[in-house]
Design an enzyme around this catalytic site. Structure first.
Site, PDB file in Angstrom:
ATOM      1  N   LYS A   1      -0.532   4.887   4.539  1.00  0.00           N
ATOM      2  CA  LYS A   1      -1.405   3.955   5.258  1.00  0.00           C
ATOM      3  C   LYS A   1      -0.864   3.732   6.667  1.00  0.00           C
ATOM      4  CE  LYS A   1      -3.905  -0.427   4.803  1.00  0.00           C
ATOM      5  NZ  LYS A   1      -5.200   0.229   5.089  1.00  0.00           N
TER       6      LYS A   1
ATOM      7  N   HIS B   1       0.838  -1.199   0.000  1.00  0.00           N
ATOM      8  CA  HIS B   1       0.000   0.000   0.000  1.00  0.00           C
ATOM      9  C   HIS B   1       0.874   1.251   0.000  1.00  0.00           C
ATOM     10  CE1 HIS B   1      -3.268  -2.739   1.194  1.00  0.00           C
ATOM     11  NE2 HIS B   1      -4.079  -1.794   0.747  1.00  0.00           N
TER      12      HIS B   1
END
Length: 266
Positions: free
Chosen positions: A157, A153
């Protein structure tokens, strides 16, 4: 559908607003942000160059009083605060927030006795189809295959592993008759010894603007099978959220996930 969005100025919030504005059966009636947000009072469609007449607000009770649905991809503490007010206003919730604790999830379940909620770590139709494929694969490859989950990600995040990766692990563990907590290995460092048979490993990558990549590796002797899902934008999450709202139109109460929304529940 009268919809309010929480986390309006975030990447997901903006995608949700755009999706609602471009959907014939949806109406944007509220846009929520925290009290210190510099965009409070601005039009929620300003980033698109559109005037919606909906101003970004921090008054949760006022916003939810006019909304049938709240779509919430924020942070656990924010989601739980919104939930407490939604229970009072009867505003059904679609929750994509990840990183909730066991106690917070128990709180969701308690409120769902009076309120209809869809809670899913990933609203994408493709990801939820992937969950089903993993269930089938895990049952077929239960012997002689080592299972590893690799997820990547963007650098912003804040939780790891991702909610989607954890859900993948839960689906696989359940298919094998196990609990994820009993078989998960979240980190390896130094002299770890041989891989424990039956364990499910996780590897986490964070960097750049990666929307979300997930691969499950079933590694056997002489072969390996990989099941992957890669997101190129957040549009699939937004469309899945609207699909969840349509599903909730016919629900008075209860805690559901995307398997229910898509009719994939056993």
């Amino acid at each position: 559908m009268k919809i309010a969005i929480a986390g309006t100025i975030g990447r997901m919030g903006k995608m949700l607003i755009e999706a609602v504005l471009n959907t014939a059966d949806a109406q944007l009636v509220g846009a929520l942000e925290h009290t210190s947000c510099p965009q409070l009072g601005e039009d929620a469609g300003a980033f698109l160059g559109k005037k919606t007449g909906v101003l970004i607000s921090s008054d949760v009770a006022q916003v939810l009083a006019n909304a049938q649905f709240l779509i919430d991809f924020t942070r656990p503490e924010g989601t739980m605060a919104h939930l407490a007010i939604a229970e009072k206003t009867g505003t059904k919730m679609i929750i994509g927030t990840t990183g909730l604790s066991a106690d917070q999830i128990a709180g969701l379940k308690k409120v769902s006795a009076n309120l209809a909620i869809v809670f899913a770590p990933n609203m994408s139709v493709g990801v939820n189809a992937t969950f089903k494929l993993l269930e089938i694969a895990a049952k077929m490859l239960s012997q002689g295959y080592d299972i590893e989950i690799i997820e990547a990600h963007h650098k912003h995040k804040v939780d790891a592993p991702s909610g989607t990766a954890l859900k993948m692990g839960e689906v696989i563990a359940e298919a094998l008759g196990e609990k994820l907590d009993d078989v998960a290995v979240y980190a390896r460092e130094g002299h770890t010894g041989e891989r424990k048979e039956g364990s499910i490993g996780f590897a986490i990558i964070r960097g750049g603007d990666i929307v979300g990549d997930h691969t499950v590796l079933f590694a056997g002797d002489g072969e390996r099978i990989e099941i992957s899902h890669k997101s190129s934008s957040r549009q699939s999450y937004a469309q899945g959220s609207l699909r969840a709202a349509r599903f909730l139109q016919n629900q008075k109460n209860g805690l559901f996930d995307m398997q229910d929304v898509l009719g994939l529940r056993k």
